[in-house]
Scaffold this active site. Structure first.
Site, short mmCIF file in Angstrom:
data_model
loop_
_atom_site.label_atom_id
_atom_site.label_comp_id
_atom_site.label_asym_id
_atom_site.label_seq_id
_atom_site.Cartn_x
_atom_site.Cartn_y
_atom_site.Cartn_z
N LYS A 80 1.74 -2.82 3.31
CA LYS A 80 0.98 -3.01 2.10
C LYS A 80 2.45 -3.90 1.35
CE LYS A 80 -0.90 -1.16 -1.75
NZ LYS A 80 -1.85 -0.06 -2.35
N SER A 155 -6.56 -0.23 -3.33
CA SER A 155 -5.89 -1.83 -3.20
C SER A 155 -5.59 -2.09 -2.20
CB SER A 155 -5.02 -1.63 -4.19
OG SER A 155 -3.90 -0.64 -4.09
N SER A 179 -6.48 4.38 -3.44
CA SER A 179 -6.21 2.94 -2.84
C SER A 179 -5.97 3.25 -1.33
CB SER A 179 -4.83 2.42 -3.60
OG SER A 179 -5.28 2.29 -4.39
#
Length: 453
Positions: A80, A155, A179
């Site tokens: 990420k 996310s 997330s």
């Protein structure tokens, strides 16, 4: 690399000479080129590592010499893009941070690299990790490979799509309020949010330090356990579900979707088959449910300011949140919330929110103890995504976030429309081994859903 491989199967294939790091990375890069850079792009990757193939060749050479680097020797992973990797920008999906060069690699990621992992690239995310869809000013919307007209969740949506679509074998993400677990659920994967504080968050863009965690998105429970063993100082021993274990179902989180409830029924049946007792858990008191003021509103502004001041090489990034706002290099719809979170915060409001978190922990403890439960079971999202908008997933993911307890999402098949279904397990602090044991029992009952790309 077989797209159905998990880490264990891939490494076994490499040891037998049927696969290699070079071939695996080449396959990952080819899939990225085909599905993330052409036609209806999934938009999972913000940046591909330029040296991934060279690193893979080095790993293969070491294997031929009998010199394995570590547990993840030659395993391609996706990261990420709010986690630092030296030599590559950490953007948080934000145009204002497009060139932000960190001083060093985050310790969590460094642990995986030291074990032999190969970073294929950095992944798209909800800009600044604000939402449970993955939309950013740098990468646009990350599409779900099971249905490209709906969100991947967020996310950490880009990381989940990268693993589901075969761009990597496993992924590293972050979880503040769901997330990791929401995108893992929406992409038919295993998502682990470990006990808060067990994995260092140095070199990770903050959202709310009181609930921020690093975690993993993988294709199997075993892979999640393997990666946690590398990431956390306290390793969780391997175990299996056994007679005498008890799981409580949080009925408050059922009833909004017949198909989601059916997925929980499958998880219950799998646990029963493994000898685990499953029963209804007492309801949580309405007063402690995670609603109202959110800790992100109180902690993001000051923590992100401190991060910008100290994390990047001079001249590569804005040095304050005010500078980011002034540049306007972010999604336009974020301007109001950014300005609101940038103003000085109230210590009393933050303290009151943390008191509510403590009250939720106490209530969860009473529920666990009242039934002698080893874990609690519920769906991680109240809905399946149906558009690119933020899904109205409900408060289930906040149970782990606000309590600091570990949680594991495990796929339980598909809905009639083809989207993955998932179950979430919540356990006491440092009880990841128990969650893995129960997760393996659920996982054994249904094949992992895979997209048809």
């Amino acid at each position: 690399m077989d797209d159905g491989h998990d880490i264990r199967a891939f490494l076994s294939s490499c040891e037998a000479g049927r696969d290699s790091a070079g071939a695996a990375v080449a396959a990952c890069l080819a899939r990225i080129a085909a599905h993330d850079r052409a036609g209806l792009s999934l938009s999972a990757m913000l940046r591909v590592s330029p040296d991934a193939q060279d690193v893979a060749s080095d790993r293969d050479g070491a294997r031929r010499r009998g010199a394995r680097v570590g547990t993840l020797h030659g395993v391609p992973i996706a990261v990420k893009d709010n986690i630092d990797l030296a030599g590559m920008p950490t953007t948080s999906g934000c145009r204002a941070l497009e060139a932000a060069m960190p001083w060093r690699t985050a310790p969590a990621l460094d642990a995986l690299l030291a074990a032999g992992a190969i970073v294929v690239g950095k992944t798209n995310l909800s800009e600044l990790s604000f939402e449970i869809r993955s939309r950013s000013s740098l990468g646009g919307d990350t599409r779900n490979p099971f249905s490209p007209t709906v969100t991947s969740g967020g996310s950490s949506g880009g990381t989940a799509v990268a693993v589901a679509a075969g761009f990597a074998l496993a992924g590293l993400g972050t979880d503040t309020g769901g997330s990791i677990r929401v995108p893992a659920a929406y992409n038919g994967l295993v998502g682990l949010r470990p006990t808060w504080g067990t994995i260092p968050t140095i070199g990770v863009a903050p959202l709310a330090p009181s609930t921020d965690t690093v975690g993993t998105i993988t294709r199997s429970v075993d892979d999640a356990a393997t990666m946690l063993g590398l990431l956390a100082a306290a390793r969780s021993p391997s175990s299996d579900a056994r007679a005498g274990m008890r799981v409580g179902v949080l009925r408050q989180l059922l009833g909004t979707s017949v198909e989601i409830d059916a997925g929980i029924d499958r998880a219950k049946a799998a646990l029963h088959a493994a000898g685990v007792e499953v029963d209804a858990a007492p309801d949580l008191p309405d007063a402690v449910l995670p609603r109202g003021d959110h800790i992100v509103d109180e902690e993001f502004g000051p923590s992100f300011d401190a991060y910008l001041r100290s994390n990047f090489r001079p001249g590569t990034a804005a040095d304050s949140l005010a500078a980011v706002i002034a540049e306007r290099g972010f999604l336009p719809e974020y301007e109001e919330v950014l300005r609101a979170r940038a103003v000085p915060r109230s210590a009393s409001v933050r303290a009151a929110i943390l008191v509510r978190h403590a009250e939720l922990r106490s209530a969860l403890t009473r529920v666990i103890e009242s039934g002698g439960f080893d874990a609690l079971l519920y769906p991680p999202s109240a809905v399946l995504p149906s558009s690119m908008d933020n899904p109205k997933g409900g408060w289930a993911p906040e149970l782990a976030a606000c309590s600091g307890w570990p949680a594991l999402t495990v796929p339980v098949g598909r809905a009639s429309g083809g989207m993955p279904l998932s179950a979430e397990l919540l356990g006491r602090p440092y009880a990841e081994a128990t969650l893995f044991a129960l997760g393996r029992a659920i996982e054994a009952s249904a094949a992992r859903p895979t997209p048809r790309l």
